[in-house]
Design a protein around this motif. Structure first.
Motif, short mmCIF file in Angstrom:
data_model
loop_
_atom_site.label_atom_id
_atom_site.label_comp_id
_atom_site.label_asym_id
_atom_site.label_seq_id
_atom_site.Cartn_x
_atom_site.Cartn_y
_atom_site.Cartn_z
N LEU A 96 0.79 -1.66 -0.01
CA LEU A 96 -0.09 -0.09 -0.28
C LEU A 96 0.84 1.30 0.00
O LEU A 96 0.66 1.89 -1.04
N PRO A 97 1.88 1.74 0.74
CA PRO A 97 2.44 2.66 1.03
C PRO A 97 2.91 3.17 0.05
O PRO A 97 3.61 3.91 -1.03
N GLY A 98 3.88 1.78 -1.13
CA GLY A 98 4.49 2.10 -2.02
C GLY A 98 3.83 2.28 -3.65
O GLY A 98 4.34 2.91 -3.87
N ARG A 99 2.73 1.96 -3.50
CA ARG A 99 1.94 2.41 -4.54
C ARG A 99 0.92 3.54 -4.32
O ARG A 99 0.38 3.64 -5.37
N CYS A 100 1.32 4.33 -3.04
CA CYS A 100 0.95 5.82 -3.54
C CYS A 100 2.30 6.57 -3.22
O CYS A 100 2.02 7.88 -2.54
N GLY A 101 3.31 5.95 -3.41
CA GLY A 101 4.12 6.72 -3.54
C GLY A 101 4.68 7.30 -2.26
O GLY A 101 5.60 8.42 -2.33
N VAL A 102 4.75 6.75 -1.28
CA VAL A 102 5.00 7.22 0.52
C VAL A 102 5.61 5.95 0.74
O VAL A 102 6.21 5.51 0.71
N ASN A 103 7.28 7.47 1.73
CA ASN A 103 8.06 5.73 2.61
C ASN A 103 7.09 5.34 3.86
O ASN A 103 7.10 7.02 4.71
N ILE A 104 7.18 4.63 4.25
CA ILE A 104 6.93 4.49 5.57
C ILE A 104 7.47 3.53 5.97
O ILE A 104 7.81 2.42 5.54
N PRO A 105 8.51 3.70 6.82
CA PRO A 105 9.45 2.80 7.72
C PRO A 105 9.43 1.83 8.41
O PRO A 105 10.29 1.11 8.86
#
Length: 118
Positions: A96-105
């Motif tokens: 999910l985060p990657g598909r939105c172009g977001v980096n969650i650690p």
């Protein structure tokens, strides 16, 4: 005597200003974090990802500024993934985060160790 009273009033005023000043915003509550991702349920169940979902993912990432915030967000989302095991596609949750172009650690997964999140 007058100087001592003025000094005490100044200290009292400083304490009041400190107490009334806006504090840095605390991490969002777990309910808020889950609410931000509510529009992602379709994707998590195998559907398509939406811009509303990605806006929610960005809101989650923005709320986790400090290490303590990231730990709290991780624990919340891991618990949500654990409670929805068998209901959602856990692979989609992790992507999910990657598909939105977001980096969650951390990975959104029931198996994530939130103590390792930096």
């Amino acid at each position: 005597m007058q100087v001592k009273i003025e000094w005490q009033m100044l200290v009292c005023l400083a304490v009041m200003v400190a107490l009334l000043s806006p504090q840095s915003e605390a991490v969002a509550s777990c309910d808020q974090l889950r609410g931000n991702l509510g529009s992602c349920l379709g994707f998590l169940r195998g559907g398509v990802i939406t811009s509303q979902c990605c806006n929610g993912v960005r809101a989650v990432a923005a709320s986790a500024k400090t290490t303590a915030d990231r730990h709290a967000a991780c624990r919340c989302l891991v618990a949500a993934a654990q409670s929805m095991r068998g209901v959602i596609d856990l692979g989609n949750a992790a992507r999910l985060p990657g598909r939105c172009g977001v980096n969650i650690p951390f990975q959104i997964s029931p198996n994530t160790d939130c103590n390792r999140v930096g």
